[in-house]
Design a protein around this motif. Structure first.
Motif, mmCIF file in Angstrom:
data_model
loop_
_atom_site.group_PDB
_atom_site.id
_atom_site.type_symbol
_atom_site.label_atom_id
_atom_site.label_comp_id
_atom_site.label_asym_id
_atom_site.label_seq_id
_atom_site.Cartn_x
_atom_site.Cartn_y
_atom_site.Cartn_z
ATOM 1 N N GLU A 156 42.165 52.083 -50.297
ATOM 2 C CA GLU A 156 41.016 51.419 -50.015
ATOM 3 C C GLU A 156 40.114 52.057 -48.941
ATOM 4 O O GLU A 156 38.835 52.242 -49.022
ATOM 5 N N ALA A 157 41.023 52.519 -47.807
ATOM 6 C CA ALA A 157 40.385 53.442 -46.714
ATOM 7 C C ALA A 157 39.473 54.658 -47.125
ATOM 8 O O ALA A 157 38.415 54.985 -46.724
ATOM 9 N N VAL A 158 40.406 55.434 -47.937
ATOM 10 C CA VAL A 158 39.639 56.891 -48.597
ATOM 11 C C VAL A 158 38.691 56.260 -49.491
ATOM 12 O O VAL A 158 37.422 56.788 -49.373
ATOM 13 N N GLN A 159 38.520 55.118 -50.245
ATOM 14 C CA GLN A 159 37.386 54.857 -51.013
ATOM 15 C C GLN A 159 36.304 54.554 -50.216
ATOM 16 O O GLN A 159 35.036 54.901 -50.309
ATOM 17 N N LEU A 160 36.416 53.800 -48.972
ATOM 18 C CA LEU A 160 35.279 53.725 -48.163
ATOM 19 C C LEU A 160 34.771 54.806 -47.307
ATOM 20 O O LEU A 160 33.589 55.186 -47.079
ATOM 21 N N MET A 161 36.028 55.861 -47.168
ATOM 22 C CA MET A 161 35.318 57.270 -46.739
ATOM 23 C C MET A 161 34.241 57.840 -47.689
ATOM 24 O O MET A 161 33.428 58.409 -47.382
ATOM 25 N N ASP A 162 34.733 57.670 -48.883
ATOM 26 C CA ASP A 162 33.718 58.295 -49.936
ATOM 27 C C ASP A 162 32.443 57.531 -50.004
ATOM 28 O O ASP A 162 31.255 58.141 -50.103
ATOM 29 N N ARG A 163 32.389 56.325 -49.776
ATOM 30 C CA ARG A 163 31.393 55.250 -49.545
ATOM 31 C C ARG A 163 30.549 55.812 -48.479
ATOM 32 O O ARG A 163 29.154 55.710 -48.767
#
Length: 265
Positions: A156-163
C-alpha cells in the motif's frame, strides 16, 4: 473572483473508505458520506507574557469535502490555531466544531489521538520524515500505529509512492531526496489512512517556486480526486499559492475578514 460564504456546492463522495468521527472513536455510525465541517462561534485564547491573546474571536465557517481551501493572513491572525483546532491538536474555549455530525471540540486526549489517526492527514513545512527509514517506510508509519507489521504495509505504501510520482524512489532515504520529493513523500504518508481531511501547514515554505507549484498541484489533485470528497486545508503566507486554491479564507485578528471562491465550482 466571486465572493462566497458558507458551504457552496457539494461533491458526492461515493466512497465507503472515509471514516466519520464517530467511527474513529469506536462508535457505530451511518455509512460514510461527503465530509462537512461546521465551526460555530469558535473562540480560543492564550495567556502570553501575562496578557490574554485572543487567537480566534468567535468565528463561524462551513467547510465541505472535494475542495482545496487556503487560510491566509498576517502572523498572529489565528491561522495556525484554526489548523490545530481542525486537526484536534487543540480544543476551543467556546463554540462548537462539528465534523461529519460529531462534535470534536470536547474530545478527551485519547479520543483526540484516535480522531487524528483515523480522520486527519498532516503535511508539514519541514516534512517531518524519519531519517533512518526509507521513503516507503516513512509512508507506512501510520499503519504501524495500528499494529500492522511493516512488511504487510509495504504494498500500500509503494502504491501511494506511485500515486505521488515517486515509485522509483521508494527505497531512498530522506537524505537522498530533494525537498520537493520529501514533501511528496509527506503527502503520501498523509494519505496512508485514507483520511477525509488533509491539513497542510506552509507545505511550500521550504521549496523553490517551481517545486512549490508542483506540490500545490498535487494537493489540488488530492482534494479533487473523483469519488473521494476529501477536504484539503492549507495555511500559507504565500498569496500566489493561495490563489491556486478553490477558496481563500483570510483571517485578521482572529476573525474571518474575507472568504472568497477563487474558481467556479
Amino acid at each position: 473572483m466571486v465572493t462566497h460564504m458558507g458551504n457552496g456546492g457539494r461533491v458526492s463522495s461515493g466512497s465507503n473508505s472515509h471514516r466519520t468521527a464517530a467511527a474513529a472513536l469506536g462508535a457505530a455510525g451511518p455509512p460514510a458520506r461527503e465530509l462537512t465541517i461546521e465551526l460555530r462561534d469558535v473562540a480560543r485564547q492564550y495567556r502570553v507574557g501575562g496578557q490574554t491573546v485572543r487567537a480566534l474571536d468567535h468565528i463561524s465557517l462551513d467547510l465541505t469535502g472535494g475542495r482545496f481551501v487556503s487560510v491566509v493572513g498576517p502572523s498572529g491572525a489565528g491561522k495556525s490555531t484554526l489548523l490545530h483546532l481542525l486537526g484536534a491538536l487543540d480544543c476551543p474555549d467556546s463554540g462548537s466544531i462539528i465534523f461529519d455530525g460529531e462534535e470534536i471540540g470536547r474530545l478527551r486526549d485519547e479520543q483526540q489521538s484516535q480522531f487524528r489517526h483515523r480522520c486527519v492527514g498532516f503535511v508539514f513545512q519541514f516534512f517531518n520524515l524519519l531519517p533512518t527509514l526509507s521513503a516507503w517506510e516513512n509512508v507506512a508509519v501510520p499503519k504501524l500505529l495500528d499494529g500492522v507489521r511493516l512488511g504487510k504495509a509495504r504494498a500500500e505504501a509503494v502504491q501511494l509512492m506511485d500515486r505521488v510520482g515517486l515509485g522509483n524512489r521508494a527505497e531512498h532515504r530522506p537524505s537522498e531526496l530533494s525537498g520537493g520529493q520529501m514533501q511528496r513523500v509527506a503527502v503520501a504518508r498523509a494519505l496512508m489512512m485514507d483520511p477525509p481531511l488533509v491539513l497542510a501547514d506552509e507545505p511550500t515554505g521550504n521549496l523553490d517556486s517551481a517545486t512549490g507549484a508542483s506540490i500545490l498541484a498535487l494537493l489540488a489533485e488530492v482534494a479533487h480526486e473523483p469519488g473521494r470528497g476529501r477536504l484539503v486545508v492549507m495555511v500559507t503566507h504565500n498569496s500566489d499559492a493561495a490563489a491556486t486554491t478553490d477558496r481563500v479564507i483570510t483571517l485578521q485578528d482572529g476573525r474571518v475578514c474575507h472568504d472568497a471562491a477563487m474558481v467556479p465550482w
